[in-house]
Every structure is written in C-alpha cells, then in structure tokens.
Design an enzyme around this catalytic site. Structure first.
Site, PDB file in Angstrom:
ATOM      1  N   GLY B  37      36.919  57.837  17.356  1.00 17.74           N
ATOM      2  CA  GLY B  37      36.124  58.657  18.286  1.00 17.74           C
ATOM      3  C   GLY B  37      35.014  59.512  17.765  1.00 17.74           C
ATOM      4  O   GLY B  37      34.176  60.027  18.532  1.00 17.74           O
ATOM      5  N   CYS B 246      42.067  43.142  47.107  1.00 20.46           N
ATOM      6  CA  CYS B 246      40.956  42.349  47.150  1.00 20.46           C
ATOM      7  C   CYS B 246      40.907  41.351  48.506  1.00 20.46           C
ATOM      8  O   CYS B 246      41.860  40.740  48.486  1.00 20.46           O
ATOM      9  CB  CYS B 246      41.123  41.574  45.878  1.00 20.46           C
ATOM     10  N   CYS B 249      41.472  37.624  46.769  1.00 16.76           N
ATOM     11  CA  CYS B 249      42.733  37.315  46.000  1.00 16.76           C
ATOM     12  C   CYS B 249      44.111  38.140  46.443  1.00 16.76           C
ATOM     13  O   CYS B 249      45.069  38.090  45.907  1.00 16.76           O
ATOM     14  CB  CYS B 249      42.676  37.197  44.638  1.00 16.76           C
ATOM     15  N   CYS B 271      37.426  42.090  43.797  1.00 18.15           N
ATOM     16  CA  CYS B 271      37.922  42.234  42.433  1.00 18.15           C
ATOM     17  C   CYS B 271      36.671  42.384  41.535  1.00 18.15           C
ATOM     18  O   CYS B 271      35.686  41.628  41.999  1.00 18.15           O
ATOM     19  CB  CYS B 271      38.779  41.303  41.654  1.00 18.15           C
ATOM     20  N   CYS B 277      40.438  37.571  39.189  1.00 15.97           N
ATOM     21  CA  CYS B 277      40.288  37.078  40.804  1.00 15.97           C
ATOM     22  C   CYS B 277      40.610  35.562  40.833  1.00 15.97           C
ATOM     23  O   CYS B 277      41.347  35.096  41.461  1.00 15.97           O
ATOM     24  CB  CYS B 277      39.180  37.557  41.414  1.00 15.97           C
TER      25      CYS B 277
END
Lengths: 258, 298
Positions: B37, B246, B249, B271, B277
């Site tokens: 970080g 979606c 899909c 998606c 997808c």
C-alpha cells in the site's frame, strides 16, 4: 495537580538570520488561566506564539507541557507523531484568518467532526450529534450544518473555527488575533462567547492580540512585548490601569477614546 | 534480448524499456511489495503513448513480463476497446509474447479500472493503470503534508470525505476509487475501479501491482493481504447491486454496464467483463436480449 504549570517556556529565542524574532522569553501558564500577549506589529508576538505551539522551532530555549498523565515533557524532544497528536487532541489553534484553520470546501459539520474522526471516532450518528451540539454552542444555526464555510460570514467562520478546535475538549488553546478583521459588534459577540466557553471548560489560553480591549476582556495576565523582548508582565487590570514601563504607558495611552 | 522488426526500421530491447530501466522499476515494485500500500516513487519514463493511456501500467508490465508470459489487457472490463487492443498489440510487437483474452490462461493481466469476474489464481499478476495514486489528493492539496499523513498514519481526513458523502446524499456516494486500508497500515487508492471490485482485492491469490506513470508512483498488494474498505459503523461498506441480470448472458452478481439502444429510452445492462460474458454464452446461458442482439448485428 495544579501545583505544576501546564505550560512552561524557558529562554525561548528565535532569530531570522541577524534579525530578532523574539529573545529570551520565559513564561508559565496554569490550567484555567488566560494569558494575553500584546504589542505593536512586528514586536514578535506571533513568532513567540508559533514557537510555543511547535509550529516554528525556536533557535534556543525549551518549551515543556504537562501531559494528561501529569508528566512534564519537552515539546521539541517529542516525536513528531506524538506532537501532532497532542496538537489535534489536547490543544487548539485559532487562526486570525479562519480560512487557515478551516477546510473551506467541506461542510461545517465535517469541519467540526474532523478531529473526532482523526482520533478514531467511526460512528457517523455520534459524530453528527457532537457537531450539532458544538454548532449550537457557538451559535451557528443547525440548518447550516451541511453548508460550506465559504458561504459563511466572517464572524460565523471564526465561531466555526472555535467549535472545530474545542470539540476534543482541549486543555490549552492558542489564539492569534481571534477578533482581527471583524466589525465591532461581531467582535463583542465573539468575545462574549469566547469568555463563556473559556470559563465553562476551564481552558488555558494564550491569546495574541494588538487590541488591548480584547486583552482586558479575556485575559487574567498580560505580557507586553516590544522588539522581540518582554517589557512588562502582570495581572491584566494592574498593567492596563497602572502601566510601569514607558512603552506600556505609551501603548495604553494610544487607545482611541470615543 | 532485442526485438527486430521486419521492416528493419527500429530495434527495441525486449519489452521496449532498456534493462537498466526495468531493473529500476523492479526495485520499486519489490519495495512496494515489501510495504503493501505504500507509494514508491520511481523514475517514470516517456512511453510511446500519451499520459492517461496507461503509461504507468505499461511500464510495470514491461518490467515484469518475460518471453513465456501470456498477456491479457482489459479496458473497463472489455478486451476489445482501443486502449486494450493497442496495449496488447504493443507488447505483442515489442516483447513477442503470446496474448489472450481468456482470464484463466493469462499470467499477466493489465487492467484499466476493473478486476475480472473470474477469481484470479496464484501466480497471476494483475497490473493496474493508475491516474492519481494519492487517495488524499483532493482533501489535502499539499504533497508534503499528505506524505507526512501517510508516514504517521493520520487518516482521519479520509473519513471526512465519507462523512461529506453521507451528509450530502444520505449514503456513501463514492462509487469508484473507493479508499481501502491495506494490511492495517496504509490507506490506498485502488485506482478508479468500481467499489464493486474492492472485496476482490482482499486476500487475493494473485499479486496486484499499481503503476502511475504521470505521477511517478508504484504500489502493490502482495497475495493474501488484508484489504479493508473504509466505512462508518452505522454506514457499513456496500457494493453496487443490480436489479436486472446481464441482458446477454443472464449473469447475476456481476458488474454491469448500461448501454443506450435508441433515442426512445431503450437501454440494456450487459456484463462489463466481456470475457466472462462470452464464456457464459458459450456455456449456453442466454439473457433476454441475447437473440435480438445477434439479429441486430446480422
């Protein structure tokens, strides 16, 4: 507990190259006491205030502070992390220009709540409640809690800055010309408010001002500075009513009478 | 190792950057991994693309890529948009590596603002393109001060931003670049990924590297690292949820993009991760617009 001073300043000097900022200043401050530092512009008041409040390292001298555990600690021998923690919990600093002490682009509520979040408060409801309480105490309407300080008047900004500093219930507050730039009636209200808060919370205050009326109203003791040196100290009423040093006499006699 | 192009005009070192530069970047990456970080400064180079196109991510990828790596590049989850295609082609040309759009077979995935839906595996590297690495930037304009705040872990200000969100909108309205705390120490900007992806960073099996080219910073999250999104006790962190699945899909629980279909208010949600997808559609999943979309295309 109170037999030891809260703040102890010894032989503090600050030189800017060859020029003198302040020279060999010593003072002691007890809990609940208000000390005014007065003098003309360029007399070293603000330099001294900055040296005491660790914002400007002095060239010589020591500043020690009695921590909450009762120990006297030399501020310039502390680690930076500890010093900064002290500054945002046990201390407050009220700037002459509120824009220096506030975050102008975040709301009033967040300005007051920032110190709480900095010490680990993570409950929004509690933070907001405390902010509301403090805005009430400095006479800012609760409908302004989500407004930014840039939409506030000068007097409101200054009151907000005071609330922001006092929210962690500090023991020592530094004020640099807290009423500078405000008109007379707003000054009077602010002084009245400050006096009430200082009394209620039992704060120790170091207030720097060129306005002897502010010193008279707020402070118990007064310190007169000229050319970086202290020329006279004493109880405020004594010094203002019966000045001994020629410079203090000049200063007191310069007050405009209406 | 040098790469010769058949037009005979230019000769590049493998992966465009010279070996000394790659070594310098690797050192920054190693430091970043050692201090999760923490933003490590590095001597960012000019790349043959403008700032904002992923120069940081490209340099990180160039420093870690080897001849045997398989590279996937996504742009907002999609493999087939300009940024993704050009960076993929860039490495195909200057490093002659195999490229793919398949999340599972890729060993390095460079991403602009999404984490693939498919869970990443051990050994994979996810490289983020970062525009602004400093999470405190718009709260505290002084860089000297923000560095000090990181050093002393003074992060109260980050909550001021979240407080403002709640005060203004009644909930935490930050939806992307949502600040996280890494391994209980540094607060980090996860680049402008939607906050939907934040939980995927937590205890990930893959190595996550972040490169900011213009800002000259590299940071990292090593595998199996604690990544916690900041929040309030009474306003806990939440990811976006979608009502509809979606449209192509029929996937639930994935991040969806809104696509405007006409000027009469028609729209669909699909998606954002195109690879995910496509695989679902190959697997026989059909959304309510899947048939129509094919007819329209024809």
């Amino acid at each position: 507990m109170t037999d030891q001073p809260l703040l102890c300043v010894n032989g503090v000097s600050k030189f800017y190259g060859n020029r003198i900022g302040c020279q060999d200043v010593g003072l002691e401050l007890w809990l609940g006491e208000v000390l005014a530092i007065v003098g003309e512009s360029g007399s070293g008041k603000t330099t001294l205030l900055n040296c005491i409040s660790t914002r400007l390292p002095p060239t010589a001298g020591t500043v020690s502070y009695r921590m909450r555990d009762g120990q006297m600690r030399d501020l310039y021998r502390m680690g930076e992390a500890e010093r900064r923690f002290l500054m945002r919990t046990d201390w407050g600093f009220v700037h002459q220009n509120p824009a220096d002490g506030l975050r102008m682009s975040v709301s009033a509520g967040a300005n007051v709540g920032e110190r709480l979040m900095a010490v680990g408060e993570r409950h929004y409801g509690n933070i907001r409640e405390t902010a509301e309480d403090w805005l009430g105490r400095v006479e800012i309407g609760l409908d302004r809690i989500d407004d930014q300080p840039r939409d506030f008047s000068g007097g409101m900004r200054q009151r907000l800055q005071i609330a922001r500093n006092l929210v962690t219930v500090p023991r020592l507050v530094f004020m640099d010309e807290p009423t500078g730039g405000l008109d007379v009636s707003v000054q009077a209200r602010l002084l009245d408010l400050l006096r009430g808060l200082v009394n209620d919370l039992g704060l120790a205050v170091v207030v720097v001002t060129h306005d002897l009326a502010v010193a008279r109203l707020l402070s118990h003791r007064i310190m007169v500075m000229k050319d970086g040196a202290v020329v006279e100290t004493g109880l405020t009423d004594r010094v203002l009513d019966d000045p001994r040093e020629p410079y203090t006499q000049l200063l007191v006699s310069s007050i405009l009478q209406v | 190792m040098t790469i010769h192009t058949d037009d005979g005009l230019a000769t590049y070192n493998f992966a465009y950057l010279d070996e000394q530069t790659k070594r310098m970047i690797r050192r920054a990456i190693l430091k970043g991994i050692a201090i999760p970080g923490y933003q490590v400064p590095f001597a960012s180079r000019e790349m043959p693309m403008p700032y904002g196109w992923g120069t940081g991510g490209v340099q990180v990828t160039a420093a870690v890529i080897g001849p045997d790596d398989v590279l996937k590049v996504i742009d907002q989850g999609a493999d087939d948009t300009t940024n993704a295609v050009s960076i993929r082609n860039f490495f195909a040309k200057v490093a002659e590596v195999e490229t793919t759009t398949d999340t599972a077979t890729a060993s390095i995935i460079q991403t602009r603002h999404r984490i693939p839906e498919e869970k990443l595996k051990e050994g994979q590297i996810l490289v983020y393109q970062v525009p602004i690495p400093e999470p405190l930037r718009f709260l505290e304009p002084r860089e000297t001060e923000t560095r000090k705040m990181h050093a002393l872990s003074e992060y109260g200000l980050m909550h001021v931003k979240l407080y403002e969100d709640i005060a203004k909108n009644g909930h935490i309205a930050t939806t992307y670049a949502y600040p996280v705390k890494v391994e209980g120490r540094y607060v980090m900007d996860p680049s402008p990924t939607p906050k939907f992806d934040n939980p995927k960073m937590h205890m990930s099996d893959a190595l996550q590297l972040f490169g900011a080219g213009r800002e000259k910073r590299i940071y990292a999250i090593p595998p199996h690292t604690d990544v916690v999104s900041l929040d309030f006790e009474d306003y806990p962190f939440e990811v976006q949820t979608f009502v509809e699945p979606c449209a192509l899909c029929a996937a639930h629980g994935v991040y969806l993009d809104e696509v405007i279909l006409d000027d009469k208010g028609g729209r669909m949600f699909v998606c954002s991760d195109t690879d995910h997808c496509e695989k679902r559609r190959e697997g026989g999943h059909r959304g309510h617009l899947a048939g129509d979309a094919r007819e329209t295309a024809q």
